[in-house]
Design an enzyme around this catalytic site. Structure first.
Site, PDB file in Angstrom:
ATOM      1  N   SER A  88       0.822  -1.220   0.000  1.00  0.00           N
ATOM      2  CA  SER A  88       0.000   0.000   0.000  1.00  0.00           C
ATOM      3  C   SER A  88       0.852   1.265   0.000  1.00  0.00           C
ATOM      4  O   SER A  88       2.015   1.253   0.424  1.00  0.00           O
ATOM      5  CB  SER A  88      -0.909   0.025   1.223  1.00  0.00           C
TER       6      SER A  88
HETATM    7  N1  SAH Z   1      -0.488  -5.026   4.032  1.00  0.00           N
HETATM    8  C1  SAH Z   1       0.110  -5.344   2.760  1.00  0.00           C
HETATM    9  C2  SAH Z   1      -0.813  -5.004   1.629  1.00  0.00           C
HETATM   10  C3  SAH Z   1      -0.911  -6.156   0.687  1.00  0.00           C
HETATM   11  S1  SAH Z   1      -2.207  -6.069  -0.521  1.00  0.00           S
HETATM   12  C4  SAH Z   1       1.461  -4.641   2.615  1.00  0.00           C
HETATM   13  O1  SAH Z   1       1.759  -3.735   3.422  1.00  0.00           O
HETATM   14  O2  SAH Z   1       2.238  -5.015   1.750  1.00  0.00           O
HETATM   15  C5  SAH Z   1      -3.437  -7.083   0.234  1.00  0.00           C
HETATM   16  C6  SAH Z   1      -3.070  -8.511   0.524  1.00  0.00           C
HETATM   17  O3  SAH Z   1      -4.256  -9.161   0.976  1.00  0.00           O
HETATM   18  C7  SAH Z   1      -2.577  -9.334  -0.673  1.00  0.00           C
HETATM   19  O4  SAH Z   1      -1.317  -9.854  -0.373  1.00  0.00           O
HETATM   20  C8  SAH Z   1      -3.639 -10.422  -0.813  1.00  0.00           C
HETATM   21  O5  SAH Z   1      -3.105 -11.649  -1.253  1.00  0.00           O
HETATM   22  C9  SAH Z   1      -4.192 -10.508   0.589  1.00  0.00           C
HETATM   23  N2  SAH Z   1      -5.525 -11.101   0.696  1.00  0.00           N
HETATM   24  C10 SAH Z   1      -6.566 -11.007  -0.170  1.00  0.00           C
HETATM   25  N3  SAH Z   1      -7.623 -11.688   0.282  1.00  0.00           N
HETATM   26  C11 SAH Z   1      -7.264 -12.234   1.481  1.00  0.00           C
HETATM   27  C12 SAH Z   1      -7.942 -13.049   2.436  1.00  0.00           C
HETATM   28  N4  SAH Z   1      -9.199 -13.454   2.268  1.00  0.00           N
HETATM   29  N5  SAH Z   1      -7.263 -13.417   3.553  1.00  0.00           N
HETATM   30  C13 SAH Z   1      -5.978 -13.021   3.747  1.00  0.00           C
HETATM   31  N6  SAH Z   1      -5.289 -12.255   2.867  1.00  0.00           N
HETATM   32  C14 SAH Z   1      -5.924 -11.867   1.751  1.00  0.00           C
END
Ligand code: SAH
Length: 205
Positions: free
Chosen positions: A55
């Site tokens: 993000s």
């Molecule tokens: N907090 C992260 C943002 C990653 S983007 C950072 O700082 O890098 C969001 C993430 O949520 C992705 O890696 C995606 O694979 C994950 N995601 C999507 N659906 C999900 C679910 N149902 N349970 C857990 N993770 C999930």
């Protein structure tokens, strides 16, 4: 800067000083792809592989601020991704639990967090819709992928006076960053802090 543009929406003139100190301390370049190194400190999202993104720093800071976390807190994060938001939370609270649905990302993030010496983080691969029952309840839950609707388990797993920060809305379209608050009696209220765009929260079926 972003705070100035959005302060009437986010109900803040500045972000919490502890949050800003954590943002300065955590080395964001350790969480991005080596070929993105030159962009690691630009204020925008970046690809982290598997179609996911780390993000935008402003959004990470804002979500952490809205979560209102304190030193003794136990926090759940859904969507470990690169582990960057996890590290910011780990700087600020006692214990962070983080769930990632894509094993490749979750494992890489776990290694990265270990290398940086975070001992107050537990990660697991799974579907965040279910929360982390064995460790509940939490002082705050931070969801970093957009849901069509707020997963009920995540509200159940909040402590009284706990806060859930979650983007809600259709995939890659207009989403609202929602702040859900549970009061002492367990009553729920919510407000929208900002329009945002997150990758979708998958699973949940
Ligand atoms: N907090 C992260 C943002 C990653 S983007 C950072 O700082 O890098 C969001 C993430 O949520 C992705 O890696 C995606 O694979 C994950 N995601 C999507 N659906 C999900 C679910 N149902 N349970 C857990 N993770 C999930």
């Amino acid at each position: 800067m972003e705070v100035r543009y959005t302060r009437t929406m986010i109900h803040r003139d500045a972000l919490n000083a502890r949050v800003m100190a954590a943002m300065r301390k955590v080395p964001r370049h350790k969480f991005v792809d080596p070929d993105m190194l030159d962009k690691a400190y630009y204020d925008g999202p970046l690809p982290i592989g598997c179609g996911q993104t780390i993000s935008q720093p402003f959004i990470v800071a804002l979500m952490t601020d809205l979560a209102g976390v304190e030193e003794g807190d136990k926090v759940l994060e859904i969507g470990t991704g690169s582990g960057y938001q996890t590290a910011i939370l780990a700087e600020l609270v006692k214990q962070v639990y983080s769930i990632e649905i894509i094993s490749e990302l979750g494992e890489q993030a776990c290694k990265c967090l270990q290398q940086l010496g975070y001992t107050n983080v537990e990660t697991r691969i799974g579907d965040g819709h279910e929360g982390w029952e064995e460790e509940a309840p939490f002082d705050a839950v931070v969801v970093t992928a957009a849901a069509d609707a707020i997963p009920p388990r995540l509200i159940e797993q909040l402590k009284p006076r706990g806060r859930l920060i979650i983007p809600v809305g259709p995939a890659y379209s207009h989403q609202e960053l929602i702040v859900v608050e549970k009061d002492d009696k367990g009553n729920i209220s919510q407000w929208s802090a900002l329009g945002v765009v997150f990758v979708p929260l998958t699973g949940g079926h």
